[in-house]
Design an enzyme around this catalytic site. Structure first.
Site, PDB file in Angstrom:
ATOM      1  N   GLU A 194      30.699 -18.499 -52.400  1.00 26.08           N
ATOM      2  CA  GLU A 194      32.114 -17.210 -52.667  1.00 26.08           C
ATOM      3  C   GLU A 194      32.424 -16.276 -52.671  1.00 26.08           C
ATOM      4  O   GLU A 194      32.436 -15.446 -53.179  1.00 26.08           O
ATOM      5  CB  GLU A 194      32.310 -17.955 -54.078  1.00 26.08           C
ATOM      6  CG  GLU A 194      32.500 -18.805 -54.432  1.00 26.08           C
ATOM      7  CD  GLU A 194      33.620 -19.618 -55.668  1.00 26.08           C
ATOM      8  OE1 GLU A 194      33.613 -19.228 -56.597  1.00 26.08           O
ATOM      9  OE2 GLU A 194      33.626 -20.909 -55.612  1.00 26.08           O
ATOM     10  N   GLU A 428      31.099 -26.735 -54.908  1.00 20.19           N
ATOM     11  CA  GLU A 428      31.562 -26.679 -56.087  1.00 20.19           C
ATOM     12  C   GLU A 428      33.118 -27.519 -56.125  1.00 20.19           C
ATOM     13  O   GLU A 428      33.901 -27.863 -54.891  1.00 20.19           O
ATOM     14  CB  GLU A 428      31.514 -25.239 -56.885  1.00 20.19           C
ATOM     15  CG  GLU A 428      30.918 -24.724 -56.829  1.00 20.19           C
ATOM     16  CD  GLU A 428      31.212 -23.307 -57.222  1.00 20.19           C
ATOM     17  OE1 GLU A 428      31.852 -23.036 -57.741  1.00 20.19           O
ATOM     18  OE2 GLU A 428      29.903 -22.235 -56.646  1.00 20.19           O
TER      19      GLU A 428
END
Ligand SMILES: *[C@@H]1O[C@H](CO)[C@@H](O)[C@H](O)[C@H]1NC(C)=O
Length: 531
Positions: A194, A428
């Site tokens: 991320e 995720e």
């Protein structure tokens, strides 16, 4: 897990799928292709603790959480976290108990290189990760490494952090050491987890370390991450892949952005534009070697407002490093012609797969652009878009992360269609609830059941190449700017107890069954009985 906003806790349970007549909510009974991988993801800062033990150096999260006043709502930190530095054997036992076949964890850069620089290696840090890797393998669990999950060495932040291009060399040295040291046993690598969130929240919204508010820094952060990723990909390609035979990719956080009124062309345009920034700001350059038109438009706007002076183009040299120039006689890389030729696309770009971190969906509609971007709804105002969510969507402990399973399938199809059907790993996906929930975490069970079912539809019906799913997360641990006020774990951790004891929740049993069944083969699947 992360989002762009800070909100107070809010819990409400609502009925999901079961009695819906809507096609997209119909439950699919089927299994994933053989070889599909299941497991969990974590990050070093959140779980390890031992923040200044055995020679570890200080990173930017250590610095950030120790600020006075605390930037974390419960004034907490992860000095101890889940104490996984000492209790990794407990974690491996839990992974085995639930039936995980893969575990993605991140390396704490300063545990291995206390100053961030290659000239001082900490043997205790190397030993810790060797022990973890070896124990995972001994238990039949594939170790997968994230090289960087936000915990930049403080000495490198003192030089300017990710916005300063000298970080590229330090990161490359660190990655080279990691491939060299662990790559005989680790075959799947994530360069960055991320980075879109890291650059935005770290350098604009101030919610993450280092807590700055500077658009120019955020844009340069993104740029240096993209170049760092490409450099490390090339190092692996040239030096390590021939010997180790692994794969390297990046993991991006992406919401699905749904037009608020799908019949309204302006709403559709706005949602599509934002998707090209949300996913494409990092993914497009890594595939094509340049920013996409939407990003260029955004950067142009920011330059006009004198918010950044960062270049809108990569140099020819950088561009070559990012993409692979191996199509004979082809020069028109900036066009999007490649999108029409998936078989050509697969040999381009500095990636072997895409990591997707996905949690939720927003509704998008256009709004007037304003320059007051540093307050409130930053992204929306930047882009001339406004976000909202449907009040009927089941909420979580983080108000802007409602549960919207069908958005996951749309997200997967959007990447599949626009990025040449790449191999996708779900790195995720998880559900935040309140620490008061207890072990009967029914809402999390429904979340995983329904998101995994939408992923199954994407694979079996739509032909999207998803080959791995790692849930976020295994343990209830420190959750970035929320501290310990929200939980993502399928295993409860008592943070009032010095031993940080771990107790599996109902959701652990649910994932145990999905993992062992490789999907949902039959109707007597017990988590289905929960409405
Ligand atoms: C957590 O640990 C504390 C300290 O040992 C104990 O008093 C408490 O009952 C535990 N909480 C739960 C929910 O087990």
């Amino acid at each position: 897990m992360s989002i762009f906003y800070k909100f107070t806790n809010l819990i409400a349970f609502a009925t999901l799928v079961s009695n819906s007549t809507c096609q997209e909510d119909t439950f699919l009974y089927d299994t994933f292709p053989p070889g599909f991988q299941w497991g969990f993801s974590s990050s070093s800062y959140q779980i390890e603790g031992a923040w200044k033990e055995d020679g570890k150096g200080v990173n930017i999260w250590d610095t950030f959480v120790h600020r006075i006043p605390s930037p974390i709502p419960d004034k907490s930190n992860a000095d101890i976290g889940c104490d996984s530095y000492h209790k990794y054997d407990h974690d491996v036992s839990l992974l085995k108990y639930i039936g995980a076949g893969v575990y993605r964890f991140s390396l704490s850069w300063t545990r291995i290189l206390p100053t961030g620089r290659i000239d001082q290696i900490n043997p205790a840090g190397i030993r810790y990760y060797n022990n973890l890797i070896n124990l995972l393998l001994a238990n039949g669990i594939e170790p997968m490494i994230t090289l960087h999950h936000w915990d930049l060495p403080q000495p490198l932040q003192d030089l300017g952090g990710w916005p300063n291009e000298n970080v590229i060399q330090h990161y490359s040295n660190f990655a080279n050491l990691a491939f060299h040291t662990f790559g005989d046993r680790v075959k799947k690598w994530i360069t960055f987890s991320e980075p879109n969130v890291m650059c935005l929240n770290g350098y604009i919204t101030r919610t993450y370390a280092p807590g700055h508010k500077n658009v120019n820094e955020a844009i340069n952060c993104a740029r240096n991450v993209i170049i760092s990723h490409a450099r490390v990909y090339r190092i692996y390609d040239r030096v390590f892949r021939p010997l180790q035979g692994g794969k390297v990719g990046m993991s991006l956080s992406s919401y699905w952005l749904q037009p608020k009124d799908p019949q309204n062309p302006e709403h559709r345009k706005s949602a599509e534009f934002w998707m090209h920034i949300e996913w494409g700001l990092f993914a497009f350059p890594i595939v094509f070697g340049s920013y996409n038109d939407e990003t260029k438009q955004l950067l142009g706007k920011l330059r006009k407002f004198k918010l950044t002076s960062a270049p809108v183009e990569f140099t020819a040299e950088e561009s070559v490093e990012i993409k692979v120039l191996n199509i004979p006689n082809y020069t028109n890389y900036e066009s999007k012609d490649f999108l029409k030729c998936p078989h050509v696309l697969q040999i381009l770009g500095s990636y072997d797969f895409w990591g997707l971190n996905h949690y939720s969906t927003y509704l998008v509609e256009p709004t007037k652009v304003t320059t007051s971007i540093l307050h409130g709804d930053f992204i929306g105002l930047f882009l001339g878009a406004k976000i909202s969510f449907d009040p009927t969507w089941p909420k979580s402990a983080i108000p802007h992360t409602p549960s919207v399973p069908w958005g996951f399938r749309k997200m997967l199809n959007w990447i599949n269609q626009g990025y040449g059907s790449p191999e996708i790993y779900i790195m995720e996906n998880g559900y935040p609830d309140s620490p008061n929930t207890g072990l009967e975490d029914v809402a999390r069970v429904k979340f995983h059941r329904d998101y995994i079912n939408e992923m199954l539809k994407a694979v079996k019906i739509d032909g999207v190449q998803v080959t791995m799913y790692t849930a976020w997360g295994l343990l209830d641990c420190f959750e970035w700017s929320y501290g310990y006020t929200v939980n993502f774990g399928v295993v409860y951790v008592n943070h009032s107890h010095p031993e940080r004891p771990r107790t599996p929740k109902l959701s652990a049993t649910c994932l145990q069954q999905i993992f062992s069944d490789n999907g949902f083969p039959h109707e007597n699947f017990s988590p289905l009985k929960i409405n």
